[in-house]
Design a protein around this motif. Structure first.
Motif, PDB file in Angstrom:
ATOM      1  N   PRO A   1       0.526  -1.196  -0.029  1.00 46.55           N
ATOM      2  CA  PRO A   1      -0.010   0.136  -0.091  1.00 46.55           C
ATOM      3  C   PRO A   1       0.741   1.396  -0.176  1.00 46.55           C
ATOM      4  O   PRO A   1       0.376   2.388  -0.507  1.00 46.55           O
TER       5      PRO A   1
ATOM      6  N   SER B   1      -4.655   4.089  -2.484  1.00 50.50           N
ATOM      7  CA  SER B   1      -4.953   3.196  -1.149  1.00 50.50           C
ATOM      8  C   SER B   1      -5.603   3.728  -0.050  1.00 50.50           C
ATOM      9  O   SER B   1      -6.459   3.293   0.776  1.00 50.50           O
ATOM     10  N   MET B   2      -5.289   5.005   0.227  1.00 55.27           N
ATOM     11  CA  MET B   2      -5.652   5.616   1.447  1.00 55.27           C
ATOM     12  C   MET B   2      -6.772   6.720   1.359  1.00 55.27           C
ATOM     13  O   MET B   2      -7.312   7.274   1.994  1.00 55.27           O
TER      14      MET B   2
ATOM     15  N   SER C   1     -10.075   2.456   4.153  1.00 55.57           N
ATOM     16  CA  SER C   1      -8.632   2.126   4.422  1.00 55.57           C
ATOM     17  C   SER C   1      -8.360   2.314   5.721  1.00 55.57           C
ATOM     18  O   SER C   1      -9.274   2.682   6.640  1.00 55.57           O
ATOM     19  N   PRO C   2      -7.402   2.037   6.337  1.00 49.59           N
ATOM     20  CA  PRO C   2      -6.076   1.572   5.386  1.00 49.59           C
ATOM     21  C   PRO C   2      -5.867  -0.099   5.252  1.00 49.59           C
ATOM     22  O   PRO C   2      -6.595  -1.012   5.913  1.00 49.59           O
TER      23      PRO C   2
END
Length: 222
Positions: free
Chosen positions: A79, A85-86, A91-92
């Motif tokens: 990630p 991805s955040m 997330s995370p």
């Protein structure tokens, strides 16, 4: 009918469907991605990301070919290499997992087991590198025509569930799913089953073509 699994490299990047080879949804943060698409060259940004990830971390994608034709692909990375991805409500990604960013199987090859073949290839690769699990963000509303904000490069939840992922953080739109690698590696090979489905859909004329030796039908990692 031969099926071959290879690593994503700068040489094979061009075999991704053109929209995917030009997409930087995952590789850049939302602001940078929008800027690249509006005024830059997203294809070059994609190539730069693949090059950097290969050099610093290693293999970050798999492609599957059927009789020499690109039939599907997956991309994955820690990630920390995936700014987008955040940006998800779930997330995370867990600290012990790599992120399966996106997965795609060409429509004419769908239903033949290629998705599971790709995920198995990722599982074998990551297990050798000490990773314990794969996680992914799925789209629970994938394909809904009335949703203008649909990010097409987020794979449908149903795909991940069909290849063994389990939901670890629910969400009405973007749940986070997880696949323990020990589970993925316990699967039996489904190559023969997939070939039966593919051969069953072929015409008698096509079936009359010479058949390659059985060893040529098994996947080979490059």
């Amino acid at each position: 009918m031969s099926r071959r699994l290879v690593n994503l490299t700068l040489d094979t990047l061009g075999d991704l469907p053109r929209p995917c080879s030009q997409c930087v949804f995952w590789e850049l943060d939302p602001v940078s991605a929008e800027r690249a698409c509006a005024s830059g060259d997203p294809g070059l940004e994609k190539e730069a990301w693949v090059s950097q990830t290969l050099l610093e971390w290693g293999s970050c994608g798999k492609l599957v070919y059927v009789d020499g034709m690109p039939a599907g692909f997956v991309m994955y990375a820690p990630p920390a290499y995936v700014p987008r991805s955040m940006a998800f409500p779930t997330s995370p990604v867990s600290a012990d997992a790599a992120l399966l960013m996106t997965a795609h199987v060409v429509a004419s090859f769908a239903g033949g087991g290629l998705g599971r073949m790709l995920v198995q290839g990722v599982a074998r690769d990551l297990t050798k590198r000490g990773v314990k699990a794969i996680e992914a963000f799925g789209d629970a509303k994938f394909g809904e025509a009335d949703d203008e904000k649909q990010p097409g490069c987020v794979a449908p939840v149903d795909f991940f569930l069909s290849v063994g992922f389990k939901t670890v953080r629910p969400h009405p739109r973007f749940p986070r799913l997880r696949l323990e690698l020990r589970t993925a590696l316990s699967w039996k090979s489904d190559v023969e089953y997939a070939l039966e489905k593919l051969l069953g859909s072929m015409s008698p004329e096509t079936l009359l073509r010479p058949v390659r030796p059985a060893t040529a039908t098994r996947s080979v990692e490059s």
